[in-house]
Enzyme design. Structure first.
Site, short mmCIF file in Angstrom:
data_model
loop_
_atom_site.label_atom_id
_atom_site.label_comp_id
_atom_site.label_asym_id
_atom_site.label_seq_id
_atom_site.Cartn_x
_atom_site.Cartn_y
_atom_site.Cartn_z
N SER A 136 0.82 -1.22 0.00
CA SER A 136 0.00 0.00 0.00
C SER A 136 0.85 1.27 0.00
O SER A 136 0.38 2.33 -0.43
CB SER A 136 -0.94 0.01 1.21
N ASP A 382 -3.20 6.83 11.60
CA ASP A 382 -2.36 6.23 10.56
C ASP A 382 -1.08 7.04 10.43
O ASP A 382 -1.07 8.14 9.85
CB ASP A 382 -3.11 6.19 9.23
N HIS A 385 1.10 5.54 6.25
CA HIS A 385 0.90 6.05 4.90
C HIS A 385 1.11 7.57 4.89
O HIS A 385 1.38 8.18 5.93
CB HIS A 385 -0.48 5.66 4.40
#
Length: 407
Positions: A136, A382, A385
């Protein structure tokens, strides 16, 4: 605080002068002193090798530098200019008010990083296929590239197609395809589903690369990554197939399994991919910022409250593993020795500084959260990312700097 050593740099001109006048220097200073000077240069060059691989290196070290606030020229695009921006990284759309993270420019110490010129890049890539292969975070970088293209040439016909693990983004007028392929662990694994891949125990199939490789082996430019999915003490290695009841499983130390996967990967490239025409990049680990105590904040915090980069030169978080980076570098060196145009794209150090660049809780949530969870930012923050526009745009600028040099 753990820091990487920062070797002293010497100019190539000065080194050439030393080499060309070696006999004179021996006569004046004696052999011992000159030998010591030359040894110092050799040590310095070898020390820098971890930072910049020699296979495709330009004249400047793009990876050593600092972040400079530049709200006149950055960001390179805005989120609303990218119609398919992934909602997990569209931080402005999901309520982030402080947008300073979008305005930082990476400035190498000894040169300027070329600004990404989309039309020039597409001309260089005309009739070619680029594939980002990985997890990802690599998809994060792929979204960045797709957004850079769409925002620069909005009226040029394009086609976006999702087909399982493969996403194809075609720029029609240039006959260029910029694709992403989900392959988080280089080899076939129990994490291969691009949507449902949360597993408690990760398993890789020994030598199991062909299932994936047939989807990208014809590419002209390959951009790999594989790191975050390996971050556990041991993994299971499958001997046989996932479908067979007679298969065996072996617990293997992470570094040993990672080295095995990299060797399988490089051997496959060597035996099945065109050495002359294919350009291979491997993106170094993207750092996480889950432990605020590493940059002087209270223990237990993550990146939620961060609005500025880390200013400490050479800052290096504990989650970034230099041993894994060296294994990647060895694999790249093997490919280079076999005639490949291969380069490790070393984004780790420059990204280490950017504790402010993560989505935190400014993103879409696919799981239902309780009120308590919603009011406890560290629960669902998060810090892995990256917001877009943001840090991955610079990764693609680095990629662009190499591509325009060698295409």
């Amino acid at each position: 605080m753990k820091e990487k050593p920062k070797p002293r740099k010497f100019s190539s001109t000065f080194l050439a002068m030393i080499k060309s006048n070696i006999h004179l220097l021996i006569g004046v200073f004696g052999f011992g002193m000159v030998f010591s000077v030359m040894a110092l240069f050799i040590f310095q060059e070898n020390s820098r090798k971890f930072l910049v691989d020699s296979s495709l290196s330009p004249s400047c070290d793009f990876f050593s530098g600092k972040w400079v606030y530049d709200n006149e020229n950055y960001p390179l695009y805005r989120g609303h200019q990218c119609s398919f921006l992934f909602e997990g990284v569209d931080c402005e759309k999901y309520g982030r008010k402080n947008l300073n993270y979008q305005h930082w420019r990476w400035q190498p110490n000894d040169c300027d990083l070329p600004r990404l010129n989309v039309t020039k890049m597409l001309e260089k890539l005309r009739n070619k296929r680029v594939v980002y292969v990985g997890d990802s975070l690599n998809r994060n970088q792929w979204y960045s590239m797709a957004c850079l293209i769409e925002s620069s040439i909005p009226k040029t016909p394009k086609h976006l197609h999702f087909n399982g693990s493969l996403v194809t983004y075609k720029i029609i007028d240039y006959n260029v395809s910029i694709d992403f392929y989900w392959e988080p662990m280089l080899l076939e694994s129990n994490c291969d589903d691009p949507t449902y891949h949360r597993v408690s125990e990760r398993i890789i199939k020994a030598d199991g690369i062909e299932k994936h490789a047939k989807n990208w082996e014809d590419a002209d430019v390959l951009v790999f990554n594989s790191y975050i999915w390996w971050r556990q003490l041991k993994l299971k290695v499958l001997r046989g197939s996932f479908e067979s009841a007679n298969s065996t499983y072996e617990d293997v130390e992470m570094l040993q399994a990672y080295e095995m996967a990299l060797k399988t990967w490089s051997h496959w490239l060597n035996n099945h991919v065109n050495h002359t025409n294919t350009i291979v990049f491997f993106v170094s680990p993207s750092p996480t910022h889950n432990k605020a105590e590493e940059w002087g904040k209270p223990k237990g915090q993550k990146c939620f409250y961060e609005t500025e980069p880390i200013s400490e030169e050479g800052y290096w978080g504990k989650d970034s593993d230099p041993k894994m980076m060296r294994l990647v570098e060895e694999a790249i060196d093997r490919l280079s020795s076999r005639g490949f145009k291969a380069q490790m794209l070393n984004i780790t150090q420059l990204s280490e500084y950017r504790k402010d660049g993560h989505p935190s809780n400014y993103r879409k949530f696919w799981d239902s959260l309780t009120q308590e969870q919603l009011t406890t930012p560290n629960y669902h923050t998060d810090c892995t990312h990256w917001c877009l526009p943001g840090v991955p745009d610079v990764w693609n600028q680095l990629l662009y700097a190499y591509l325009i040099q060698i295409l």
